[in-house]
Design an enzyme around this catalytic site. Structure first.
Site, short mmCIF file in Angstrom:
data_model
loop_
_atom_site.label_atom_id
_atom_site.label_comp_id
_atom_site.label_asym_id
_atom_site.label_seq_id
_atom_site.Cartn_x
_atom_site.Cartn_y
_atom_site.Cartn_z
N PHE A 167 -52.03 44.13 25.90
CA PHE A 167 -51.06 45.15 25.04
C PHE A 167 -51.67 46.22 24.42
O PHE A 167 -51.45 46.53 23.20
CB PHE A 167 -50.40 45.37 24.26
N PRO A 168 -52.07 46.79 25.27
CA PRO A 168 -53.76 48.09 24.55
C PRO A 168 -52.67 49.38 23.92
O PRO A 168 -53.37 50.04 23.42
CB PRO A 168 -54.60 49.14 26.22
N LEU A 169 -51.89 49.50 24.30
CA LEU A 169 -50.60 50.02 23.98
C LEU A 169 -49.36 49.69 23.06
O LEU A 169 -48.23 50.43 23.23
CB LEU A 169 -49.76 50.91 24.93
N GLY A 170 -49.46 48.49 22.84
CA GLY A 170 -48.81 48.08 22.38
C GLY A 170 -47.15 47.02 22.49
O GLY A 170 -46.90 46.20 22.32
N GLY A 171 -47.31 47.25 24.02
CA GLY A 171 -46.30 46.66 24.86
C GLY A 171 -45.14 46.42 24.54
O GLY A 171 -44.59 45.41 24.78
N TYR A 222 -46.03 36.93 36.02
CA TYR A 222 -45.67 38.66 36.04
C TYR A 222 -44.91 38.55 37.13
O TYR A 222 -44.84 38.97 38.48
CB TYR A 222 -46.56 39.51 35.90
N THR A 256 -46.82 45.03 19.61
CA THR A 256 -47.49 45.72 18.18
C THR A 256 -47.22 46.80 18.13
O THR A 256 -47.41 47.72 18.66
CB THR A 256 -48.41 45.55 18.65
N PRO A 257 -46.63 47.65 16.33
CA PRO A 257 -46.62 48.64 16.39
C PRO A 257 -47.89 49.69 16.20
O PRO A 257 -48.91 49.10 15.65
CB PRO A 257 -45.73 48.48 14.54
N LEU A 258 -47.55 51.17 16.56
CA LEU A 258 -49.18 51.49 16.64
C LEU A 258 -49.00 52.54 15.48
O LEU A 258 -47.61 53.07 14.93
CB LEU A 258 -48.88 51.91 18.02
#
Length: 280
Positions: A207-211, A60, A214-216
């Protein structure tokens, strides 16, 4: 275990809403560096607000700007009860994007590098991260996981996890050493989530918020947020935590405002109707 905490490995009690360190040093793997002072302020504020589970990795960051060094600068000497989880396996390519995979012979040096960077004698949780940015690849992970199991026996690692794995890889790892946590994309394998819940293993969606990848379902989240007087991000985090008592959420940010917003999701209560609508 309570609704807000989880017993990791049976001996580490952590809040289910933690913090992901990926965005501390830079917004994206190939993006510009962020001001380290801001990252340090975010980390200190997170811990002040009760976060005691930080998810990080040696890859990171880039050059001198790396999440592990920021964590050490901001928080060492570490407060009692703080759990730091890291990941080994990916190797950064020329542009900084993790595009290679470490061989079994390279894993020890990666673990030792994390120990040095974080200023620790033992890592609380180390995931073997498999494959690249796409889903699980299906190859055997036995030889690599066995290396981490040896380091655990030596006392360099407290608990082991696996990341970006399929059911076969998960089962393979469990024949070698106890697996304490799985870090996969949420929804990839609900059967694996059920297995984790039954076995007392943490399931940690990356990626819990899509990062940004990933489309939410923003329309559905926005409707619930308006009804609840919350933000879409808060509803997303709360819905993940409501999925299972084994789910841990690790939203990451390099912004103090977003940090406060994300952590406030811990107090958002979704009822059965909310969850039915969010899950369609």
């Amino acid at each position: 275990m309570t609704i807000k905490t989880f017993s990791l490995g049976g001996d580490l009690t952590i809040r289910r809403l933690g913090f992901g360190a990926m965005r501390l040093a830079m917004g994206t793997f190939d993006g510009p560096a962020r001001d380290p002072g801001t990252g340090i302020a975010v980390l200190r504020r997170a811990v002040a607000l009760g976060v005691n589970h930080i998810d990080t990795a040696g890859f990171y960051g880039r050059g001198a700007g790396r999440a592990n060094e920021l964590i050490r600068t901001a928080l060492a000497p570490y407060p009692d009860g703080l759990v730091i989880a890291t990941k080994v396996g990916p190797l950064p390519g020329p542009g900084g994007v993790p595009s290679g995979q470490a061989t079994p012979g390279q894993l020890r040096s990666l673990v030792e590098a994390d120990l040095r960077a974080l200023g620790l004698d033992r890592l609380d949780l180390v995931y073997l991260r498999v494959g690249g940015v796409t889903g699980p690849g299906g190859e055997s992970i036995a030889e690599r996981f066995a290396v981490l199991a040896e380091l655990r026996e030596e006392g360099l690692i407290r608990h082991l996890g696996v990341s970006n794995v399929d059911a076969v890889q998960f089962a393979e790892a469990r024949t070698i050493a106890p697996v304490t946590a799985v870090q996969n994309a949420h929804g990839d394998d609900l059967g694996m989530l059920a297995d984790c819940e039954e076995s007392g293993i943490a399931y940690v969606p990356y990626f819990p918020l899509g990062g940004g990848r990933t489309p939410l379902d923003t329309e559905r989240l926005a409707k619930a947020a308006a009804r609840l007087g919350a933000t879409a991000a808060q509803v997303r985090i709360a819905s993940l935590l409501a999925t299972s008592p084994s789910v841990l959420a690790i939203p990451g940010t390099g912004s103090l405002d977003h940090l406060e917003e994300n952590l406030a999701a811990d107090d958002l209560v979704l009822d059965a109707e909310d969850l039915r609508e969010l899950r369609g």
